[in-house]
Design a protein around this motif. Structure first.
Motif, PDB file in Angstrom:
ATOM      1  N   ARG A   1      -4.742 116.232  69.536  1.00  0.00           N
ATOM      2  CA  ARG A   1      -6.061 115.758  68.974  1.00  0.00           C
ATOM      3  C   ARG A   1      -6.844 117.072  68.191  1.00  0.00           C
ATOM      4  N   GLY A   2      -7.386 116.799  67.081  1.00  0.00           N
ATOM      5  CA  GLY A   2      -8.291 117.800  66.375  1.00  0.00           C
ATOM      6  C   GLY A   2      -9.738 117.390  66.806  1.00  0.00           C
ATOM      7  N   PRO A   3     -10.677 118.249  66.077  1.00  0.00           N
ATOM      8  CA  PRO A   3     -12.087 118.205  66.156  1.00  0.00           C
ATOM      9  C   PRO A   3     -12.494 116.695  65.602  1.00  0.00           C
ATOM     10  N   ASN A   4     -13.497 116.047  66.268  1.00  0.00           N
ATOM     11  CA  ASN A   4     -13.898 114.770  66.098  1.00  0.00           C
ATOM     12  C   ASN A   4     -14.791 114.890  64.888  1.00  0.00           C
ATOM     13  N   TRP A   5     -14.296 115.060  63.745  1.00  0.00           N
ATOM     14  CA  TRP A   5     -15.291 115.044  62.470  1.00  0.00           C
ATOM     15  C   TRP A   5     -16.054 113.749  62.212  1.00  0.00           C
ATOM     16  N   THR A   6     -15.455 112.651  62.688  1.00  0.00           N
ATOM     17  CA  THR A   6     -16.134 111.260  62.418  1.00  0.00           C
ATOM     18  C   THR A   6     -17.427 111.366  62.980  1.00  0.00           C
ATOM     19  N   ALA A   7     -17.586 111.817  64.273  1.00  0.00           N
ATOM     20  CA  ALA A   7     -18.730 111.790  65.033  1.00  0.00           C
ATOM     21  C   ALA A   7     -19.623 112.776  64.603  1.00  0.00           C
ATOM     22  N   ALA A   8     -19.258 114.113  64.214  1.00  0.00           N
ATOM     23  CA  ALA A   8     -20.087 115.101  63.677  1.00  0.00           C
ATOM     24  C   ALA A   8     -20.746 114.693  62.317  1.00  0.00           C
ATOM     25  N   MET A   9     -19.703 113.776  61.457  1.00  0.00           N
ATOM     26  CA  MET A   9     -20.467 113.280  60.301  1.00  0.00           C
ATOM     27  C   MET A   9     -21.519 112.188  60.482  1.00  0.00           C
ATOM     28  N   VAL A  10     -21.235 111.194  61.701  1.00  0.00           N
ATOM     29  CA  VAL A  10     -22.427 110.201  61.886  1.00  0.00           C
ATOM     30  C   VAL A  10     -23.606 111.095  62.187  1.00  0.00           C
ATOM     31  N   ALA A  11     -23.304 111.993  63.204  1.00  0.00           N
ATOM     32  CA  ALA A  11     -24.719 112.894  63.701  1.00  0.00           C
ATOM     33  C   ALA A  11     -25.297 113.548  62.481  1.00  0.00           C
ATOM     34  N   ALA A  12     -24.569 114.128  61.575  1.00  0.00           N
ATOM     35  CA  ALA A  12     -25.548 114.554  60.497  1.00  0.00           C
ATOM     36  C   ALA A  12     -26.036 113.566  59.468  1.00  0.00           C
TER      37      ALA A  12
END
Length: 280
Positions: free
Chosen positions: A119-130
């Motif tokens: 598993r890599g970084p959860n970019w989806t969660a980071a994008m939603v937060a942004a």
């Protein structure tokens, strides 16, 4: 008094028991003769080689290459001579150890899905937060700008010149990409390599066992293809295919759809090269 039988006389001897059930090959031979067909006629209609037709009528199924092919040939020949193939296939299974249990297809097609992945970084969660932060900032700016308008109006009433403020422009929404279709697009056809042969096998109308080899005879795939699934094979010069139930299969060769009216249950051996979609 009869001197002898001619080569075309394939009728059974008179002293055979009328109650005994004929063998699978004998039943096919008798039905063919009753229909007024020769072995050449049956071979041309079914694409089954003459030598294999003769062997099956003699109850020799070794040239078929295995039980799967034998059942497919029996079904094809029975339909050609107007017989119900199911009793003959049941008789064949009873005489050759029964029908084998089908091989479960899940390990073939789901092996890659159960393989553990890092598993890599959860970019989806980071994008939603942004996005949430941006929306909150825009809302706060709009609310504050509303209060500024009332102050500006009061300043205009007093004779003062209101300051010009820039309104926040909303970000354009990204269009959702179109869903891929089952048929190959023109760009996919154009992208097919000209120096290679590319064959896509799709189980459009049911499941079928398939086998694929490259020009060196190396096995690319040998297994069951479920309805709705597809496999793509590529080689530098030639792809050899065997279809257990050709009627359930749709082929795309070098990006072009192959228009062949294969019969359900028919076994087909096909070869495609770089110059196709003509069948090899």
């Amino acid at each position: 008094m009869s001197i002898g039988n001619s080569p075309e006389d394939e009728r059974s001897f008179q002293d055979e028991s009328q109650e005994a059930r004929p063998s699978v090959g004998r039943a096919l031979q008798q039905a063919r003769i009753a229909a007024g067909l020769t072995v050449d006629h049956v071979s041309s209609a079914t694409r089954v080689r003459i030598a294999i037709v003769h062997a099956i009528e003699a109850d020799d199924f070794a040239p078929c290459g295995g039980d799967v092919y034998a059942r497919g040939h029996i079904r094809t020949l029975a339909k050609a001579v107007h017989l119900d193939p199911e009793p003959l296939i049941a008789q064949y299974d009873a005489e050759h150890g029964g029908r084998p249990a089908p091989t479960p297809a899940a390990p073939l097609f789901e092996a890659e899905r159960i393989r553990p992945e890092r598993r890599g970084p959860n970019w989806t969660a980071a994008m939603v937060a942004a996005i949430v932060v941006v929306i909150g900032f825009v809302g706060f700016t709009a609310f504050k700008g509303g209060g500024g308008d009332s102050d500006a109006k009061s300043q205009v009433a007093d004779g003062a010149t209101p300051a010009t403020s820039k309104s926040a422009s909303p970000k354009p929404k990204k269009e959702k990409p179109a869903e891929p279709t089952g048929e190959p697009t023109d760009s996919a056809i154009a992208a097919a390599p000209q120096d290679k042969v590319t064959v896509q096998v799709s189980a459009a109308d049911g499941r079928s066992w398939i086998s694929a080899k490259d020009h060196n005879g190396r096995m690319l795939f040998d297994g069951l293809l479920k309805k709705g699934q597809s496999k793509t094979f590529q080689d530098s010069s030639k792809i050899n295919l065997i279809l257990g139930d050709a009627g359930a299969i749709q082929l795309y060769v070098n990006g072009k759809k192959i228009q062949d009216n294969f019969q359900p249950g028919a076994v087909q051996r096909l070869t495609y090269t770089k110059g196709d979609p003509e069948a090899g």
